[in-house]
Design a protein around this motif. Structure first.
Motif, mmCIF file in Angstrom:
data_model
loop_
_atom_site.group_PDB
_atom_site.id
_atom_site.type_symbol
_atom_site.label_atom_id
_atom_site.label_comp_id
_atom_site.label_asym_id
_atom_site.label_seq_id
_atom_site.Cartn_x
_atom_site.Cartn_y
_atom_site.Cartn_z
ATOM 1 N N THR A 221 26.720 29.676 -19.831
ATOM 2 C CA THR A 221 26.851 29.109 -21.096
ATOM 3 C C THR A 221 26.049 29.348 -22.176
ATOM 4 O OG1 THR A 221 25.679 27.028 -21.291
ATOM 5 C CG2 THR A 221 27.629 26.849 -19.802
ATOM 6 N N PRO B 249 21.980 23.256 -20.209
ATOM 7 C CA PRO B 249 23.078 22.887 -20.052
ATOM 8 C C PRO B 249 22.878 22.165 -18.748
ATOM 9 C CG PRO B 249 22.156 25.026 -19.281
ATOM 10 C CD PRO B 249 21.132 24.398 -20.225
ATOM 11 N N GLY C 193 29.367 26.625 -16.436
ATOM 12 C CA GLY C 193 30.191 27.488 -17.366
ATOM 13 C C GLY C 193 31.548 27.796 -16.637
#
Length: 297
Positions: free
Chosen positions: A211, A223, A142
């Motif tokens: 994230t 993720p 992220g």
């Protein structure tokens, strides 16, 4: 009586808001209202869904309506900064705000001060693993507001030899890396797209999901859906706390990795914000007792 649910509202009660979209999943109201109730404080914490285009009006409302403060969550942590009067040096360095303090001066004017308590909350469960993490290879999944706090914390606390930012939009990851170049004394930062990051994930000591992927209600998502890349020497840390045992953590644990869920970070960052709003320490035992029934796996 369920802690955090029987909050007395009076004409003197000062509200504190959670500003984000979505917010229906949040346990922050339970955490803070349990604290207020336990300590007899005249505050109430409300979760407020704020679409992106309504953020300026929401911030103006904090000032106009006498709020004591607010938390800020996805997707507003970065966008809120220019709407505030000032930010702490920590929040300025990170470039993201998760806590707002509304402070009245002697004239009655209200100053909105942005801070970032995510760093404290994130680092709390890693302190016992510091020997393993010092100078290690790390991966952050992220490149948003939460990732900024994580990257800042890892660079300043553990000085990794390599810190890979895995971003679906590499340009955003590159911008994040550029922003933290001052703190990257070992030239550890690198940015990769997900389709090229598998070697970095396999060799990392610490993998952090920064994230919202895997958060309720999308609990089947991960993720990093390649469980074969995890191993017993790794630490996998998911900032998602609802559910507490995400698909990412379950798959990492099945491969022998040490796992850390987002609940400790959630309570840690909340405690730091609570202290700023109230001048009191969050009663953690009461909060953990209130949260426990919600996290039975």
């Amino acid at each position: 009586m369920t802690p955090g649910t029987d909050v007395s509202i009076r004409a003197t009660t000062r509200p504190i808001a959670l500003l984000g979209d979505p917010v229906a999943h949040s346990f922050s109201p339970l955490i803070h209202n349990t604290g207020f109730q336990t300590q007899g404080l005249d505050f109430v914490y409300l979760a407020c869904r704020v679409p992106k285009d309504a953020l300026p009006e929401a911030i103006a409302g904090l000032r106009a309506l006498g709020f004591a403060g607010a938390n800020v969550t996805i997707p507003h942590k970065e966008a809120v900064r220019p709407l505030l009067d000032r930010c702490t040096p920590r929040a300025e360095a990170i470039g993201a705000v998760n806590t707002i303090v509304c402070r009245a001066d002697g004239s009655g004017a209200v100053e909105l001060i942005g801070d970032n308590t995510d760093v404290e909350g994130f680092l709390e469960p890693l302190q016992s693993l510091a020997d393993r993490l010092a100078g290690a290879e790390m991966v952050v999944l992220g490149a948003g507001g939460a990732a900024r706090a994580v990257v800042y914390a890892l660079l300043t606390e553990f000085r990794p030899t390599r810190l890979t930012i895995v971003a679906r939009t590499p340009a955003r990851g590159e911008a994040l890396a550029a922003d933290f170049a001052t703190y990257d004394t070992r030239r550890a930062l690198q940015v990769m797209a997900p389709d090229e990051a598998a070697p970095a994930v396999r060799s990392a000591c610490l993998i952090v999901n920064a994230t919202p992927v895997g958060m309720h209600p999308h609990v089947a998502a991960s993720p990093w859906p390649h469980a074969e890349d995890f191993g017993p020497e790794q630490i996998v840390y998911d900032l998602v706390y609802n559910p507490v045992r995400t698909r990412l953590l379950r798959e990492a644990a099945a491969r022998g990795a040490t796992t850390i869920d987002g609940l400790t970070m959630l309570i840690g960052q909340a405690a730091a914000a609570y202290r700023q709003w109230t001048g009191r320490e969050l009663p953690r035992e009461a909060v953990q007792a209130a949260l426990k029934p919600l996290f039975q796996d």
